[in-house]
Structure formats: C-alpha cells, structure tokens
Design a protein around this motif. Structure first.
Motif, PDB file in Angstrom:
ATOM      1  N   SER A 112       8.557   7.235  12.408  1.00 18.11           N
ATOM      2  CA  SER A 112       9.458   6.425  11.432  1.00 18.11           C
ATOM      3  C   SER A 112       8.693   5.751  10.263  1.00 18.11           C
ATOM      4  CB  SER A 112       9.952   5.290  12.362  1.00 18.11           C
ATOM      5  OG  SER A 112       9.040   4.530  12.831  1.00 18.11           O
ATOM      6  N   GLU A 113       7.509   5.744  10.441  1.00 18.08           N
ATOM      7  CA  GLU A 113       6.795   5.174   9.128  1.00 18.08           C
ATOM      8  C   GLU A 113       6.562   6.244   8.216  1.00 18.08           C
ATOM      9  OE1 GLU A 113       3.975   1.461  11.296  1.00 18.08           O
ATOM     10  OE2 GLU A 113       3.270   3.341  10.871  1.00 18.08           O
TER      11      GLU A 113
ATOM     12  N   LEU B 186      -0.783   8.690  18.894  1.00 18.98           N
ATOM     13  CA  LEU B 186      -1.553   9.785  18.530  1.00 18.98           C
ATOM     14  C   LEU B 186      -2.019   9.885  17.124  1.00 18.98           C
ATOM     15  CD1 LEU B 186      -0.293  12.248  21.242  1.00 18.98           C
ATOM     16  CD2 LEU B 186      -2.234  10.703  21.570  1.00 18.98           C
ATOM     17  N   GLY B 187      -0.981   9.466  16.356  1.00 19.85           N
ATOM     18  CA  GLY B 187      -1.137   9.953  14.772  1.00 19.85           C
ATOM     19  C   GLY B 187      -1.728   8.740  14.351  1.00 19.85           C
ATOM     20  N   ILE B 188      -1.875   8.898  12.687  1.00 15.40           N
ATOM     21  CA  ILE B 188      -2.610   7.816  11.940  1.00 15.40           C
ATOM     22  C   ILE B 188      -1.166   6.826  11.829  1.00 15.40           C
ATOM     23  CG2 ILE B 188      -4.285   9.284  10.762  1.00 15.40           C
ATOM     24  CD1 ILE B 188      -2.225   9.529   8.489  1.00 15.40           C
TER      25      ILE B 188
ATOM     26  N   ASN C 227      -6.927   3.300   5.534  1.00 14.76           N
ATOM     27  CA  ASN C 227      -5.722   2.974   5.140  1.00 14.76           C
ATOM     28  C   ASN C 227      -4.803   4.602   5.530  1.00 14.76           C
ATOM     29  OD1 ASN C 227      -3.197   2.976   3.766  1.00 14.76           O
ATOM     30  ND2 ASN C 227      -4.051   0.999   2.514  1.00 14.76           N
ATOM     31  N   PRO C 228      -3.970   4.665   6.289  1.00 11.23           N
ATOM     32  CA  PRO C 228      -3.323   5.874   6.559  1.00 11.23           C
ATOM     33  C   PRO C 228      -2.364   6.215   5.281  1.00 11.23           C
ATOM     34  CG  PRO C 228      -2.363   3.729   7.871  1.00 11.23           C
ATOM     35  CD  PRO C 228      -3.566   3.310   7.134  1.00 11.23           C
ATOM     36  N   TYR C 229      -1.936   5.499   4.611  1.00 14.37           N
ATOM     37  CA  TYR C 229      -1.026   5.902   3.619  1.00 14.37           C
ATOM     38  C   TYR C 229      -1.922   6.418   2.388  1.00 14.37           C
ATOM     39  CZ  TYR C 229       2.697   3.362   5.786  1.00 14.37           C
ATOM     40  OH  TYR C 229       3.668   2.919   6.684  1.00 14.37           O
TER      41      TYR C 229
ATOM     42  N   ALA D 187       0.936  -1.114  -0.078  1.00 16.14           N
ATOM     43  CA  ALA D 187       0.081  -0.093   0.126  1.00 16.14           C
ATOM     44  C   ALA D 187       0.827   1.321   0.017  1.00 16.14           C
ATOM     45  CB  ALA D 187      -0.776   0.035   1.303  1.00 16.14           C
ATOM     46  N   GLU D 188       1.907   1.348   0.709  1.00 11.12           N
ATOM     47  CA  GLU D 188       2.746   2.383   0.882  1.00 11.12           C
ATOM     48  C   GLU D 188       3.613   2.643  -0.419  1.00 11.12           C
ATOM     49  OE1 GLU D 188       6.879   3.470   3.304  1.00 11.12           O
ATOM     50  OE2 GLU D 188       5.672   1.462   3.938  1.00 11.12           O
ATOM     51  N   GLU D 189       3.886   1.808  -1.048  1.00 10.35           N
ATOM     52  CA  GLU D 189       4.596   1.800  -2.578  1.00 10.35           C
ATOM     53  C   GLU D 189       3.521   2.208  -3.453  1.00 10.35           C
ATOM     54  OE1 GLU D 189       7.502   1.822  -3.482  1.00 10.35           O
ATOM     55  OE2 GLU D 189       8.638   0.979  -1.824  1.00 10.35           O
TER      56      GLU D 189
END
Length: 995
Positions: free
Chosen positions: A755-756, A749-751, A688-690, A660-662
């Motif tokens: 580091s991600e 706290l965030g989505i 999906n956070p991305y 999903a990131e890519e």
C-alpha cells in the motif's frame, strides 16, 4: 324561614368539617387592618400577592361529612375574601400592566370575573350582545377592562417565553405547575375562541365617547352592604374613579392595535387596521401624555409598532412614512431593487440612523436568499457587508466575521468599492479627530492584511489614506509591509514583528472560540488566544475543534511546551497550516507556517527544524500545483533544499515519512536521475526505503535505451518489488491435527508495504518512470503459471521472465495493483496509447469485451488523429488485432470479425469465412461490405448470399467487388491506398459505435 335565616343556615351547613387556621375574630381583625392600611394618605402599594392569597382561600373546595369534595361554598367568609382581593386591585387602580406582571392568567381571570359579577353584569350574557351605552358606567368599564385583558393575554401568549431554569425536582411543586399550565391553556383556548367578540366589544367602546368610572375601595364597600343600600350611589354617574373618554380611547386603541398587528401575520389587510389604531394612540399620547392614574403606554414599544406598520402598509398617500429608510429598505427587498438598497446603506453611513441590529438582519436575509441559489446576490451581500463594516468601524463595534470571510480573496473591484464607502462615510472637514483616528486605523490594518502589493498600493495611494495618515505613520507602515512581504531566510532568525501586535478587548468566550475556528490569519489567532487566556487559565484551547489534527510525532513535542498560551498557539497554527495544505489553500498555509516558524525559533531548535521541513513540503506542493503543472522546472534552490532534506542528519528531529516520500517523487518527476543514481549518500539509501526505491527507478530509467547487459539495476528493482508483493506464509496446526497455510497479505518481507508503494507511485508524474514501474507490474502479472491472456506493455523485455519462489507472490494483489496503476497513469495522460493498450488488455483478460474494444480503438485514435493517419504497427500489432477480433466474436459482431481479419499481416480467411457463415449477427452486416477490400472475402460473400437466395445482399457484395480500385491488375500503391481508405472509414465507424 326568613331569607336571612336561610342564608345563615346555608353558610353554617357548608362550612368545612376541619376548623379554619384562624378564628373569625382574627380574620375580621386582619380585614380591618388591611382597610386601614389601604386608606392611608400615601400608602406603600400592598403586595399584589395578597390577591393570590385571598382568591386561593376563597376558591378552596370543601369536604362534607361523607368526605366528598364539594365546590367552594358561597358563604360570608369567601365573599369577604373575594371582596378583599377586589379592594387590592382597586387600590392599584386596575392597572393591567401591574396586575399582569404579578398575577398568573388563572388568578387574573378569576379576579376579573369577580369584578364582572360584583358590577352586576348578567351571568351567561355575551358581552358583544350588550349595549355599553345603556349600562351603568362602572358596569361598562368592567366589561371593557375584561375584554382588554382578554386580547392582551392572547397577544402576550404569541410571544416566545424563556423557560425558567428547573430546580431540584419536587413532586408536589411539579404537580401544581402542571395543573396551572393546563388551566392556563384552557383559559387561553376560550379567550382565543371569543377573540372576535372581544374585538367587537372594544370597537364599540371607542364609539361611546363619554367618561366612565371604575370601582374604588369605597364603591366596593357600598356594594358589600345590604341590597337596599346598593343601587343608589354605586350606579350613579359619579361613583368610582373617573376615566376620561380620551384615556379609554388611548388604551383601547393601543390594545386593539396589538391584536390587529398579531393577526396581520396571516392577513396583510389587517395591518392597515393596526396602523390606524396605533397612530390614533400616538396622537392621544402626544396630547395627554403616556401615563395616567389608570394606565401607562410604553412609548418605545408604541414607536416600534408605528414604525413596523408604516413599513408593512406603506402606500403612496403616506409620503412621510415612505420617506423613512425602513420603508424604503422594505420596498427594495420586496421588489428586488438591490442597487437602491446599497445606496440607502451608503447614505445611512453618514447619518447612522439605522440600528446595527437592523443592518445585520437585512444582511442575514440577503445571505439567506443568496444561499437559495441567487448568484447575483453575492455582490450585493458583499456591498452591504462593506457598508455595515465601515459603520461598525465608525461606531467602535467589532468587525463582523462575514467581512473577514468575504475578504479572504480580495480583488481590485472589492478594494475600489471599500475605498468608495470609506470616502463617502466620513466628511474630513467636519469629522472629529476620533472618527478620523478610527478610519485611519481601519485602513492601516487593511493594508497589513493584504498579500497582493498592487492592492496595497491601491489603498496607500488613495486620497483618503493620504489625508488620514501622517508622513511618519505611512513610512512606518511601509517598513512593516516590507518586513512582512520579505522572504523568510531559513538559515537566519526571522524578524520578531509577530510579537508586536496588541491584543484587542475581550469578548464572549463562545464568540472568540467561534472566531478562532474560522480564522486563518495568524495575527488574529494570536489575538484571540491572548484574550481567551486572559479570561480563563483552565482551558486547553487547542482542543476547541476536533478538526485540528497534528501528526503524533509532532504532537508529543508540541504538547510538551510548558507555557499554555505558546502551546495552544503552536498547535493551532500548525494544525490550521496542515489543513490548508490538504485543501490546497497554499497562500494561507504559508502564512500560518511562517508565523509558527517565527514563534518556535525563539525557544525550540527541534520545532524550528520541524517547521522548516513542513515549509519545504509546502513549497513542493505549491510548485507542483502551480508552475510545475504547466511543465515549468522548479527553481534550483528548491531542488537544493530537497536534496538537503534527504541528506539531513540532525538527531532527535521528529520526521514525517510523507516528506521523504514527496522529496523522492519530486526528484523523479523532474528527472534528477543523476543525483539519485550517483550522488545520494550510501547510508541514506540503506536507511530510507523511498530513497532506495527512487535510486533503483532512476537507474533503470537511465539505462532503458542501453544494451541488455547493462540492466543489472532493472533486476535489482524487480527483486525489490517482488519482495514487497510477496506474502509471508505461516503454518498452523488445527484442532483436527491438520496443518493449514496462513497467508499475510501485507508482509514485512520488503522494504515497505505494498500500500505504501502504491501510494508513492501515485505521486509520480514523469511518463518514463510511470511506464517503467507499470511494465514491471505487468511482467509480474504475466509470470503466473495459470495466466491465459498476457498483458502487453512497453519495455517489458527488460524484466526477468521467472521467479524462483512463485508461490510466495500474492498475484491477486499484483492484479489489483496493475489496475490501479493503469487508472492512475491515464489520469496523468489519457492519450498515452501504450497505457490505453494495457487498460484494454486488462478488460480483455477479465472478459469485458465491450470496454476492451473501447480502449483498443481509443489507443489507435490518439496516435492517428482519429484514424486520419495510419495507426503505427507497434500499436496495432497482430496480437492486438486478434484480441479485437475475439472481442467482436464474443459480442456476436461477425461482419466486424471478417473485416478485422484483413488487418492482420496474413489475412485469416478461415476465421473470416467462419464468421460470415454465422446468421445471428448483432452488427450492421451488409452495410459494412463497403469496408472490405480483400476480393477473396467479397467473392465468398457473393457465393454465400447466392447459396442462401439472398439476392439483395448478393448485389451489394457484387457492387463492392466491381469497384475499379479493387481490380487485381492495379498497381500495389493503388491497392494499398484503397485498403487504407477503407480501414480509416471502418475504424471511425467502430469508434463512433464504442465511444
């Protein structure tokens, strides 16, 4: 007292206190029975172990009345035992080959010393000092026999010995073994010290040129009689077993050749002596045969010695030896004539005279030399390997793994040479049908293993290929190639040709596991696994290598497959495919994934979708590393598949977050902002956070040229990133009752984690997206209350200027992120002047002034053709110039400070004059005066040097003022041109100084 009485008394007094295990009557009876046994016409050979038993009994120490251990007594019993041992050896005709195989070194040493003793060799006399021609025949033969054994033992000790597998530890056995080992070492040490004497004795034996005799049972009996009856027959020339002069020369030459050959490893000249001795032995064997009553020559070993000596001592006068392939190969390896070496191997592919092991040893030596840094040998290694492979094919040997490794990346030259070797290795007119079938199968498998269709055409259109394969076979092969090369339709069931591959015969499990680790060919991997499972059903072969890693989300599904062969195959194909992706070997990764997809389609829809997802990720990687790197847009079907993956709603499918990131990064990099902003389904954004981050980035980039009022999405993106960079605070009461605050760097706290987020950003390549996210983090960095030096960035004004809860933001993490993002952005485009200014500001804020100046100057250089054009004012703003001035001031380059003060919109005379007053300047001072165009500063310099009495420097300043182009009455254009020219030269001089 008579001599006889004294003898009897000595024997009686030295007898041990404990009675013997058998009576004298039984002992003498055993002796008589043994003699009768040995005198049968055709006896079975007595066990050599009798010698060991007799000598052990004779060498047992005695114990006197005071319980003190004494040496073994020289009494009648022990003499009879020693005589019996000699009789057994005599029955075996003193054949050293037989004796050495069954007797240890200490026992054989004792036996031959007894032979010397009974043969009347004077004790303490060196054998080299004795004239053999003057001794009785049996005495001379005993000396020759002993010295032959001595040098044979030395040679044998130089060979590696495979250690016996130890059994259960037993203290008494281990002690005996240790004693025997120490005794053997001591004897070997003495023998090696006397080796030169033994060689001289045997060289002397070659000059005797007469028949000799060795003791038999009869002569030993005569020697055991009373002294008066001994010296008659036993010392005559006819007593004992006759050994002819040629037999003596044959065995002595062979043994001398062996010792010379061993010594030749340190002295090459000695090899010539070995050669002479072996060739002499060869002549005698050809004349008299390799076996006699007394000895046997191993003809195969002799041939090997002759061959080795012929190579090591090859000379121009030995044409027959020089003509052998071995000597030619040795000569080529020694001189580095590798072209001739390849020719020899090519010629031998027809005759097949060189053993396979020898061919492999030459190839190993070539690889060793190539690894030591000789790049020119890579081609030679390939050519010799090809010759060996074709030879293996013709002899039905397994193809070496080296050939597969060298053929991982075939090209036209490699295929040309391979076809040449195949053509020259088989004569179609005289070759058998079996040979033709083997060669045809090899060429057919070669075609199936090639990816490049041009290379396939080279093979299939070759004359040899056309002659070996019939029309029907060629047609079938073409159909297979079409099936293999056709694109896999992801919506339909793949072809099942992958199942129609026959498995080859099994080989050693260790070799197969080694090949399994190295192979990247899915067909070969399947073949190996079938063979391994045929050998054992207890092993899990997916655990053979700890480098085979499959994500846990996939591993749980794969390891649930019931059939062990299918489980191993799916796991290994996926692990190898992922590894090939990681090392950017996308061609093999695609082959492995395609084979895995074909396999799982039959039984698991879940794994089929997993493989489709992985192949999508592979196609993204392939495009980004290939056409995408040069700016070519991806094909529309790839973009459609990426969208399809993001919108996929198949339940219970294990998913990797990286895909999903890519996919989101891929859409952002190719400016699919419209889809991300308007067409992404709302549930996908929420789950999906991305996708959510990508949508916000796309919308912000889309609105950047617009008015301020339309930047609502920028605020949304700001809030998301601020939340990711926030820390969760927890209060904890200590033992003293105080409440302390605990900050968690990676909060939830965030989505996503910071580091991600950083990992995702480092997949982006689109400049506008990178600039946007970079300016956001710069703004977040500048929001801190204690900030002294702001960092400048493009589009920084679109972000909010404050944060409600300032204490919740982890500003240390933000500062680290800004540094990492700028470093990454500059790897994408090292000539982006806005990114260079940000890097310079970071160095300035951290008091690294030299590095800051480097990047300020680089930013100006990249946007002005190395200062040949004017630096745009939005690059060298007043803030940038002031920071450059501060950098020079902190570096004590005060003249540079004064010159840079001219670059400001309003010249800062106060700072310039103050800098010029400094006398401790680290720059070139007056050599920079030619770069000053402001007359006021030059006049101040003239006054300053006059006041200090610095006449030379004052003249330089006056000369600079006197230039006509700086005259105040000149037109404004002339004055600006003069200033621009000096700016250019100064900045170029600075760049040379700091770059």
């Amino acid at each position: 007292m008579s001599a006889e009485a004294a003898d009897r008394e000595a024997a009686t007094s030295s007898r041990p206190c404990t009675p013997p295990q058998t009576s004298w009557f039984e002992f003498l009876l055993e002796e008589a029975l043994l003699e009768q046994h040995l005198q049968k016409p055709t006896p079975d050979p007595p066990p050599v172990q009798l010698i060991v038993q007799f000598l052990e009994q004779a060498s047992k120490p005695s114990v006197n009345e005071q319980n003190q251990v004494q040496p073994p007594p020289d009494n009648k019993r022990n003499r009879i035992l020693k005589l019996l041992a000699l009789k057994v050896a005599a029955h075996l005709r003193w054949d050293l080959d037989v004796l050495e195989k069954s007797l240890s070194v200490p026992v054989l040493n004792m036996l031959l010393n007894e032979l010397l003793c009974i043969s009347k060799v004077p004790p303490g006399t060196k054998h080299v000092d004795v004239d053999l021609s003057s001794l009785p025949p049996t005495t001379a033969m005993a000396i020759i026999l002993y010295n032959r054994w001595a040098i044979r033992t030395i040679v044998q000790s130089s060979f590696p010995v495979k250690q016996a597998k130890p059994g259960p530890p037993q203290l008494n056995v281990m002690s005996q073994m240790q004693q025997e080992k120490e005794l053997t070492e001591n004897i070997l040490k003495v023998l090696k010290e006397q080796a030169a004497d033994s060689i001289l004795v045997l060289e002397g034996a070659l000059k005797l040129n007469k028949d000799l005799y060795v003791h038999t049972i009869r002569t030993l009996d005569l020697l055991a009689m009373e002294p008066g009856m001994v010296n008659g027959e036993t010392e005559s020339s006819t007593a004992g077993l006759k050994i002819t002069a040629e037999e003596i020369q044959c065995q002595v030459c062979y043994d001398l050749g062996a010792i010379y050959f061993q010594q030749g490893s340190t002295n090459a000249a000695v090899h010539q002596n070995a050669k002479e001795k072996f060739f002499k032995t060869k002549e005698l064997v050809a004349k008299n045969g390799s076996s006699s009553l007394h000895f046997t020559i191993d003809e195969e070993r002799l041939a090997g010695y002759c061959q080795a000596c012929g190579i090591l001592t090859s000379s121009s006068d030995d044409a027959s030896q020089q003509a052998t392939p071995y000597s030619q190969i040795h000569s080529c390896m020694k001189s580095g004539n590798y072209q001739d070496l390849v020719k020899i191997f090519l010629e031998d592919n027809v005759t097949l005279s060189l053993p396979v092991q020898f061919r492999q040893s030459v190839l190993r030596e070539l690889f060793r030399r190539a690894q030591q840094g000789s790049d020119a040998l890579d081609e030679v290694c390939f050519k010799v390997c090809v010759c060996n492979t074709v030879c293996d094919v013709l002899q039905e040997q397994t193809i070496d793994i080296r050939f597969c490794q060298l053929f991982l990346k075939p090209n036209k030259e490699k295929i040309d040479f391979l076809l040449e070797v195949c053509s020259r290795s088989i004569n179609l007119e005289t070759a058998s049908e079996e040979l033709k079938r083997k060669m045809a199968a090899f060429l057919k498998n070669l075609c199936l293993g090639l990816e490049d269709l041009q290379l396939v055409f080279m093979v299939s259109s070759h004359e040899l290929f056309i002659k070996l394969l019939k029309d029907d076979e060629r047609k079938l092969l073409v159909d297979q190639m079409r099936k293999r090369s056709s694109r896999i339709n992801l919506c339909t069931k793949p072809v099942t040709s992958f199942y129609d591959i026959p498995a080859s015969a099994s080989v050693n499990i260790g070799q197969l596991e080694h090949q399994l680790i190295l192979s990247v060919d899915p067909r070969r991997i399947r073949q190996i696994l079938i063979e391994l499972h045929g050998m054992t059903s207890e092993r899990q072969f997916w655990t053979v290598s700890n480098k085979w890693e499959v994500p846990n989300v996939y591993g749980n599904v794969i390891l649930g497959i019931k059939d062990s062969l299918t489980r191993d195959l799916v796991y290994i194909l996926m692990a190898k495919g992922l590894h090939c992706c990681a090392i950017k070997d996308f061609v093999h990764a695609k082959q492995l994934f395609a084979a895995c997809l074909e396999l799982v389609t039959e039984f698991s829809p879940k794994l089929r979708q997993v493989m489709l997802n992985e192949m999508l990720l592979l196609d993204i990687y392939t495009h980004e590393a290939g056409p995408g790197a040069s700016g070519e847009r991806p094909p529309s079907d790839l973009i459609s598949r990426v969208r399809g993956y993001l919108e996929m709603r198949v339940p219970d499918i294990p998913l990797r977050q990286v895909i999903a990131e890519e996919c989101v990064a891929f859409l952002l990099n190719w400016c699919e902002n419209e889809y991300l902003t308007m067409q992404v389904p709302l549930p996908l954004v929420q789950t999906n956070p991305y996708v959510k981050l990508g949508q916000l980035l796309a919308a912000t980039c889309k609105e950047l040229p617009g008015p301020k009022e339309s930047r609502r999405t920028a605020k949304d993106l700001w809030e998301v990133v601020v939340q990711i960079c926030s820390v969760s605070n927890q209060h904890k009461r200590g033992s003293d009752g105080r409440v302390s605050l605990i900050k968690h760097r990676e909060s939830t706290l965030g989505i996503m984690y910071r580091s991600e987020l950083l990992s995702f950003i480092k997949k982006l390549r689109e400049p506008l997206v990178l600039t946007t996210i970079l300016s956001l983090f710069v703004k977040l960095h500048n929001v801190r209350e204690d900030i002294v030096n702001d960092i400048a960035a493009e589009h920084i004004s679109i972000w909010p200027s404050s944060i409600p809860n300032l204490q919740s933001v982890d500003f240390e993490a933000v500062a680290v992120t800004v540094k990492e993002l700028v470093s990454y952005a500059l790897t994408i485009n090292a000539n982006n002047h806005f990114w260079l200014i940000i890097q310079a500001d970071i160095y300035f804020a951290t008091n690294q002034y030299s590095a800051a100046l480097h990047y300020y100057l680089q930013a100006g250089a990249v946007c002005s053709d190395f200062f040949n054009k004017m630096v745009p004012p939005d690059v060298y703003t007043d803030q940038v110039i002031k920071r450059m001035i501060k950098c020079c001031s902190f570096l004590n380059c005060h003249t540079q400070v004064a010159i840079l003060c001219q670059f400001l919109r309003e010249v800062d005379y106060k700072t310039a004059f103050k800098a010029l007053q400094e006398q401790n300047s680290h720059d070139a001072m007056d050599s920079y005066y030619e770069y000053i165009w402001d007359v006021t500063i030059l006049e101040y310099l003239t006054y300053l040097h006059h006041k200090r009495g610095e006449t030379d420097k004052r003249q330089i300043a006056i000369k600079a003022i006197g230039q006509t182009e700086l005259n105040a009455s000149n037109p404004e254009e002339v004055l600006q041109l003069a200033a621009q020219r000096r700016k250019k030269k100064f900045l170029q001089a600075m760049a040379k100084l700091y770059f």
